[in-house]
Design a protein around this motif. Structure first.
Motif, PDB file in Angstrom:
ATOM      1  N   GLU A 258      -2.558   1.173   9.582  1.00  0.00           N
ATOM      2  CA  GLU A 258      -1.242   1.758   9.254  1.00  0.00           C
ATOM      3  C   GLU A 258      -0.203   1.165  10.194  1.00  0.00           C
ATOM      4  O   GLU A 258      -0.529   0.908  11.352  1.00  0.00           O
ATOM      5  CB  GLU A 258      -1.286   3.275   9.421  1.00  0.00           C
ATOM      6  N   PRO A 259       0.985   0.895   9.812  1.00  0.00           N
ATOM      7  CA  PRO A 259       1.610   1.159   8.502  1.00  0.00           C
ATOM      8  C   PRO A 259       1.475  -0.004   7.515  1.00  0.00           C
ATOM      9  O   PRO A 259       2.001   0.069   6.413  1.00  0.00           O
ATOM     10  CB  PRO A 259       3.078   1.322   8.878  1.00  0.00           C
ATOM     11  N   LEU A 264       2.039  -2.570   2.266  1.00  0.00           N
ATOM     12  CA  LEU A 264       1.572  -3.670   1.413  1.00  0.00           C
ATOM     13  C   LEU A 264       1.174  -3.150   0.032  1.00  0.00           C
ATOM     14  O   LEU A 264       1.199  -3.891  -0.956  1.00  0.00           O
ATOM     15  CB  LEU A 264       0.376  -4.377   2.047  1.00  0.00           C
ATOM     16  N   ASN A 265       0.770  -1.880   0.015  1.00  0.00           N
ATOM     17  CA  ASN A 265       0.466  -1.203  -1.247  1.00  0.00           C
ATOM     18  C   ASN A 265      -0.520  -2.006  -2.098  1.00  0.00           C
ATOM     19  O   ASN A 265      -0.259  -2.311  -3.268  1.00  0.00           O
ATOM     20  CB  ASN A 265       1.797  -0.977  -1.991  1.00  0.00           C
ATOM     21  N   GLY A 266      -1.659  -2.353  -1.498  1.00  0.00           N
ATOM     22  CA  GLY A 266      -2.726  -3.022  -2.241  1.00  0.00           C
ATOM     23  C   GLY A 266      -2.624  -4.540  -2.301  1.00  0.00           C
ATOM     24  O   GLY A 266      -3.562  -5.197  -2.732  1.00  0.00           O
ATOM     25  N   SER A 270      -0.466 -12.715   2.262  1.00  0.00           N
ATOM     26  CA  SER A 270      -0.114 -14.053   1.757  1.00  0.00           C
ATOM     27  C   SER A 270       0.531 -13.993   0.370  1.00  0.00           C
ATOM     28  O   SER A 270       1.201 -14.942  -0.041  1.00  0.00           O
ATOM     29  CB  SER A 270      -1.349 -14.948   1.740  1.00  0.00           C
ATOM     30  N   GLU A 271       0.325 -12.865  -0.348  1.00  0.00           N
ATOM     31  CA  GLU A 271       0.928 -12.774  -1.691  1.00  0.00           C
ATOM     32  C   GLU A 271       2.308 -12.104  -1.656  1.00  0.00           C
ATOM     33  O   GLU A 271       2.935 -11.907  -2.686  1.00  0.00           O
ATOM     34  CB  GLU A 271       0.058 -11.902  -2.617  1.00  0.00           C
ATOM     35  N   THR A 272       2.715 -11.740  -0.445  1.00  0.00           N
ATOM     36  CA  THR A 272       3.929 -10.920  -0.351  1.00  0.00           C
ATOM     37  C   THR A 272       5.138 -11.774   0.007  1.00  0.00           C
ATOM     38  O   THR A 272       5.021 -12.681   0.820  1.00  0.00           O
ATOM     39  CB  THR A 272       3.721  -9.858   0.757  1.00  0.00           C
ATOM     40  N   SER A 273       6.269 -11.490  -0.624  1.00  0.00           N
ATOM     41  CA  SER A 273       7.498 -12.184  -0.215  1.00  0.00           C
ATOM     42  C   SER A 273       8.389 -11.223   0.584  1.00  0.00           C
ATOM     43  O   SER A 273       8.083 -10.038   0.699  1.00  0.00           O
ATOM     44  CB  SER A 273       8.219 -12.752  -1.425  1.00  0.00           C
TER      45      SER A 273
END
Ligand code: ADP
Length: 724
Positions: A258-259, A264-266, A270-273
């Motif tokens: 956490e947090p 990231l919510n699943g 690397s997939e996050t912008s």
């Protein structure tokens, strides 16, 4: 050389001079060395040696000067400058005298195995003095560096190490040259290289090391959390904040802590912008708020290098915001309380004033005794000024609380001007003042504006003009210009021949509660609020109010108000209607077939209204409260109901709703009587469904106008010459 120049350029100007001189003499030394190597005869070799040996003196002097400066030994350096220069001068003279006396060195020829001829030196004992001078200077410089080395720490020490290293290398190279009697002194070459090294260490490497160390420490202790992530989603770095607030560090980081997990919510890092979000958690019974931003970072060719989270603790900022919000609500509450208090106070004062002025009007109407009429007129005047005082205070507090609203509607400017004229004319006539009105005949007949407030503005200016003028009179000029299609600027000049206002006082004229020339005007009643309110009202309408005045000659107040035009047809010649005040009362209408109901819980108020209507020949029924009115209205049909608002339950509004919902009077016009003068109350009444409202104290003429407007027209019989 170019590289040397470039590196030297980056050094602070303060040091640059010293290094440049060192470089200059190093260059001379090198050229002399080349001459030695290629010397054609012993004389040329000897001269070159002299130049070379003396250049060494100056290289070392300037290098040592630089070192003294760089290590902060300014005082010692200053003390040594002159003795060193004298010693070096003597040494140089001695070196060049060698050409005559050969006391320092001899030149001899040396042929190497390839048959090349070199001229070498055979040093004499005197030469040791020259050597000693140079070594002493270097020794002093070394002492400077070593002292600084011990005093400084960490990365800063590296700076002095670099200088020490360079100086020792020069000494070593020089020793090698001496030992092997080499034809070329490599140490001379090393001076410029040494300079580059010093530059590199002091200006680049060391600052960079210091910078990265300082940045690491700063990031470590900064008040935001920082997590650096590589392209494989591993944690590269997490600062103290992260450990203290979230209990994980670089090693124990994963996408499930956490947090990070929640935000990231699943998804994977690397997939996050890039994003920024709020994160709230409960800790020790209270909420903690954070703003978490996530960003990717790239190299200069746009390739993904990794990403970072910045976590900002906004708990205390949120708390301050909440406190501010609370404070604002408290202030609003206080301001509401003030407004409510003012509304109540105005109600409380207006109710008895209503009885007083109503009864007084009856005395005036009924009596033929001129003495009694005069007394009654005085009561009316005192009542009027008390009322205008209450109105001023209310208006001012409304403006202060930002609650003053401009409510535009269709109106006729001539009518407003006529009303104002009628209000001030009796006093002007009484004082023997003339009143001229010059109004542009082409003024549009219907404008869109707040009639009530425009009347207030004009009557303030007109009543002031009358108040502050003893002789002469008042000229009112109304003009306009079309500044936009559908809009005009109405310009009203109110010019008087009164006492005038000094330039100094004109500056404070529009300040609230400021009366100018207090001592002179003591006998003239006023609060000093009128112009402040007028100015604010004009401002709220987007207009301007200005004054031109000369002491003892008079004043001209000019008001310009932009107004939309509803009907551009010219209003024509302005006429004033007959002034009625002071004349014998005559009812405006009679309505023998009309039946009205007057509802009020205060018997005196009922008495006032019924008395005011006594000459109109109507059937007037009364009810002493809301319930009685409801009961009456169930069966008996009325042509109009006059309903007081503030009554014990059911109050005027409740009774109104009940009457309108069932019984014999669902379509009967109901007019509310109110002592509630707070802004917006009038609109509220119309919204509720009342046909109209009359504010207390009720005036006979106003009440009659209202009845003429709302009674069935067939039942109203107008009296000769009566006008609304
Ligand atoms: P007041 O209730 O005192 O009349 P105002 O705000 O209307 O308050 O006016 C402020 C002051 O400006 C007055 O006290 C008076 O001294 C001065 N004043 C206003 N109008 C005029 C005028 N037409 N001629 C001379 N003085 C004026």
């Amino acid at each position: 050389m170019f590289f040397l120049q470039r590196s030297i350029r980056k050094i602070k100007a303060y040091y640059r001079k010293w290094l440049l001189f060192t470089a200059l003499f190093a260059s001379i030394g090198m050229i002399a060395n080349i001459f030695i190597a290629y010397a054609m005869d012993p004389l040329m070799a000897e001269i070159s040696y002299c130049v070379y040996f003396s250049s060494i003196d100056y290289i070392i002097m300037f290098l040592c000067g630089f070192i003294a400066l760089y290590t902060g030994h300014l005082k010692i350096r200053k003390a040594l400058v002159i003795p060193v220069r004298i010693i070096l001068l003597l040494d140089n003279i001695s070196l060049f005298l060698n050409l005559a006396f050969k006391h320092q060195f001899d030149i001899y020829e040396y042929k190497n195995r390839y048959g090349v001829v070199f001229y070498l030196t055979n040093l004499k004992p005197v030469f040791n003095i020259h050597l000693m001078i140079d070594y002493v200077m270097i020794l002093v410089a070394l002492v400077f560096v070593i002292i600084k080395l011990f005093k400084s720490y960490s990365y800063y020490r590296n700076k002095y190490f670099s200088i020490l290293f360079v100086v020792l290398l020069i000494v070593a190279l020089n020793a090698v040259y001496m030992m092997f009697s080499l034809p070329l002194d490599a140490s001379v070459l090393f001076y410029p290289i040494g300079l580059v090294l010093i530059t590199y260490f002091t200006e680049k490497r060391v600052p960079r090391a210091i910078r990265s160390s300082v940045m690491r420490s700063a990031v470590q202790v900064m008040t935001e959390g920082l997590i650096l992530i590589d392209i494989d989603d591993n944690c590269l770095y997490a600062n103290d904040f992260i450990k203290n607030y979230f209990g994980f560090d670089r090693e124990s980081f994963s996408e499930d802590v956490e947090p990070i997990k929640t935000i990231l919510n699943g998804k994977h890092i690397s997939e996050t912008s890039d994003f920024s979000t709020e994160y709230v958690r409960e800790k020790d019974g209270h909420d903690e708020h954070f703003i978490i931003s996530f960003n990717r970072f790239y190299d200069n060719r746009g390739r993904d290098l990794g990403s970072y989270f910045v976590i900002d603790d906004t708990t205390s900022a949120n708390r301050v915001m909440a406190e501010l919000e609370n404070a604002r609500e408290e202030a609003d509450k206080a301001s509401r309380a003030k407004s409510d208090f003012l509304a109540n106070m105005s109600h409380e004062i207006r109710t008895p004033l209503n009885s007083l002025l109503g009864m007084n009007e009856m005395v005036f109407r009924e009596s033929d005794d001129p003495k009694v009429k005069e007394y009654s007129e005085n009561i009316r005047m005192a009542g009027d000024s008390l009322l205008s005082l209450i109105n001023d205070i209310l208006d001012f507090s409304k403006i202060e609380a930002g609650r003053m609203e401009i409510i535009p509607d269709a109106y006729n400017f001539h009518k407003v001007l006529r009303d104002c004229y009628n209000m001030m004319a009796p006093t002007a006539t009484e004082k023997g003042l003339f009143v001229h009105i010059d109004c542009d005949e082409n003024l549009p007949s219907k404008l869109h504006g707040d009639e009530v407030r425009i009347r207030q503005i004009l009557s303030n200016l007109l009543s002031n003009a009358v108040k502050y003028t003893k002789e002469g009179g008042i000229t009112i000029t109304v003009t306009f210009d079309d500044f936009n299609p559908g809009f005009i600027n109405v310009k009203v000049d109110v010019k008087d021949t009164g006492v005038g206002i000094s330039e100094e006082n004109q500056k404070i004229l529009f300040d609230a509660f400021r009366r100018v020339d207090e001592s002179k005007n003591r006998n003239i009643e006023g609060t000093g609020l009128g112009l402040a309110i007028t100015k604010q009202l004009v401002g709220l309408m987007g207009g301007e109010l200005s004054v031109k005045s000369k002491l003892r000659e008079g004043s001209t107040f000019t008001v310009i108000i932009p107004q939309p035009v509803l009907d551009a047809a010219p209003a024509g010649k302005f006429t004033t209607s007959a002034v009625t005040a002071g004349k014998k009362y005559k009812e405006k209408f009679i309505a023998p077939d009309a039946k009205i109901l007057v509802v009020d819980d205060v018997p005196m108020n009922i008495k006032v209204v019924t008395a005011l209507l006594s000459k109109n020949q109507m059937t007037v029924k009364t009810a002493g409260g809301g319930q009685e009115a409801i009961d009456l209205c169930k069966t008996e049909k009325f042509d109009l109901v006059l309903m007081d608002h503030m009554m014990p339950s059911p109050d005027g509004v409740e009774a109104f709703r009940s009457i309108k919902s069932s019984g014999a009077n669902t379509d009967t016009p109901v007019i509310v009587l109110t002592a509630n003068a707070i802004n917006g109350a009038d609109k509220e009444y119309l919204k509720i469904g009342f046909s109209d409202y009359i504010s207390k104290p009720v005036r006979g003429a106003e009440l009659e106008d209202m009845l003429i407007k709302h009674l069935p027209s067939g039942k109203v019989e107008m009296r000769d010459g009566a006008q609304i």
